[in-house]
Design a protein around this motif. Sequence first.
Motif, short mmCIF file in Angstrom:
data_model
loop_
_atom_site.label_atom_id
_atom_site.label_comp_id
_atom_site.label_asym_id
_atom_site.label_seq_id
_atom_site.Cartn_x
_atom_site.Cartn_y
_atom_site.Cartn_z
N UNK A 51 4.80 7.25 1.48
CA UNK A 51 4.95 6.07 2.54
C UNK A 51 4.60 4.69 1.47
N UNK A 52 5.50 3.58 1.61
CA UNK A 52 5.10 2.53 1.11
C UNK A 52 5.00 1.30 2.34
N UNK A 53 3.93 0.63 2.45
CA UNK A 53 3.72 -0.52 3.44
C UNK A 53 3.68 -1.63 2.94
N UNK A 54 4.35 -2.81 3.54
CA UNK A 54 3.98 -4.26 3.28
C UNK A 54 2.90 -4.60 4.42
N UNK A 55 1.89 -5.14 3.90
CA UNK A 55 0.70 -5.46 5.00
C UNK A 55 0.31 -6.87 4.73
N UNK A 56 -0.14 -7.45 5.73
CA UNK A 56 -0.90 -8.79 5.81
C UNK A 56 -2.27 -8.56 6.43
N UNK A 57 -3.20 -9.20 5.66
CA UNK A 57 -4.58 -9.34 6.01
C UNK A 57 -5.15 -10.52 5.89
N UNK A 58 -6.30 -10.48 6.57
CA UNK A 58 -7.00 -11.92 6.62
C UNK A 58 -7.77 -12.24 5.39
N UNK A 59 -8.20 -11.19 4.74
CA UNK A 59 -9.22 -11.29 3.61
C UNK A 59 -9.50 -10.16 3.06
N UNK A 60 -10.57 -10.12 2.14
CA UNK A 60 -10.87 -8.69 1.27
C UNK A 60 -11.40 -7.69 2.35
N UNK A 61 -12.51 -8.34 3.01
CA UNK A 61 -13.06 -7.24 4.14
C UNK A 61 -11.94 -6.81 4.96
N UNK A 62 -10.92 -7.28 5.51
CA UNK A 62 -10.16 -6.56 6.28
C UNK A 62 -9.21 -5.68 5.45
N UNK A 63 -8.98 -6.15 4.39
CA UNK A 63 -8.19 -4.92 3.75
C UNK A 63 -9.25 -3.97 3.47
N UNK A 64 -10.25 -3.80 3.13
CA UNK A 64 -11.41 -2.77 3.20
C UNK A 64 -11.40 -1.98 4.32
N UNK A 65 -11.47 -2.48 5.51
CA UNK A 65 -11.44 -1.85 6.67
C UNK A 65 -10.26 -1.14 7.01
N UNK A 70 0.84 -1.33 0.15
CA UNK A 70 -0.06 0.06 -0.04
C UNK A 70 0.83 1.20 -0.02
N UNK A 71 0.67 2.11 -1.08
CA UNK A 71 1.47 3.46 -0.95
C UNK A 71 0.40 4.41 -0.70
N UNK A 72 1.02 5.30 0.00
CA UNK A 72 0.11 6.39 0.85
C UNK A 72 0.79 7.85 0.53
N UNK A 73 -0.04 8.74 -0.15
CA UNK A 73 0.33 9.97 -0.21
C UNK A 73 -0.37 10.78 0.91
#
Length: 148
Positions: free
Chosen positions: A105-119, A71-74
Amino acid sequence: MDLKVDKLNIHILKQLRKNARESFAKIGRKVGLTPPAVAERIKKMEDLGVITGYHTKLSYGHLGYQLKAIIMLRAFMGKLKPFLDKVKSYDEVINCYRITGNENIVMEVVLSDQAHLERFIDELIVYGECRTHIVLSNVVSNDPLNNM
């Protein structure tokens, strides 16, 4: 204290990168040193900050994280500093880099599923504009010690 990172030290570091729990005796057999000589070299490298720690490598999939994303953040005006404080509290973030360019910012993230990504994205958009890339696979994972 000045330590030359010679070929033996590089060989020891390569062994530790493969398995940081390897015994000094086993490393010594592989590099041609006695266990006390290996221990001394490792201690010197720790003292000088060449070795900064020992870490456990995790399989995030086995821990319930089925998605990995970049995820890239401006950041919005005035939101970068608050974000830099907040990002440390996110369990999802496994690496975060402040960068130059269009994004901050550049982040490497881990998420449980698409709903988690959306939140997670919903939390981030308070701080800035996000671009998300789902990681499909790891194609190359280089170790600079391989080139030494």
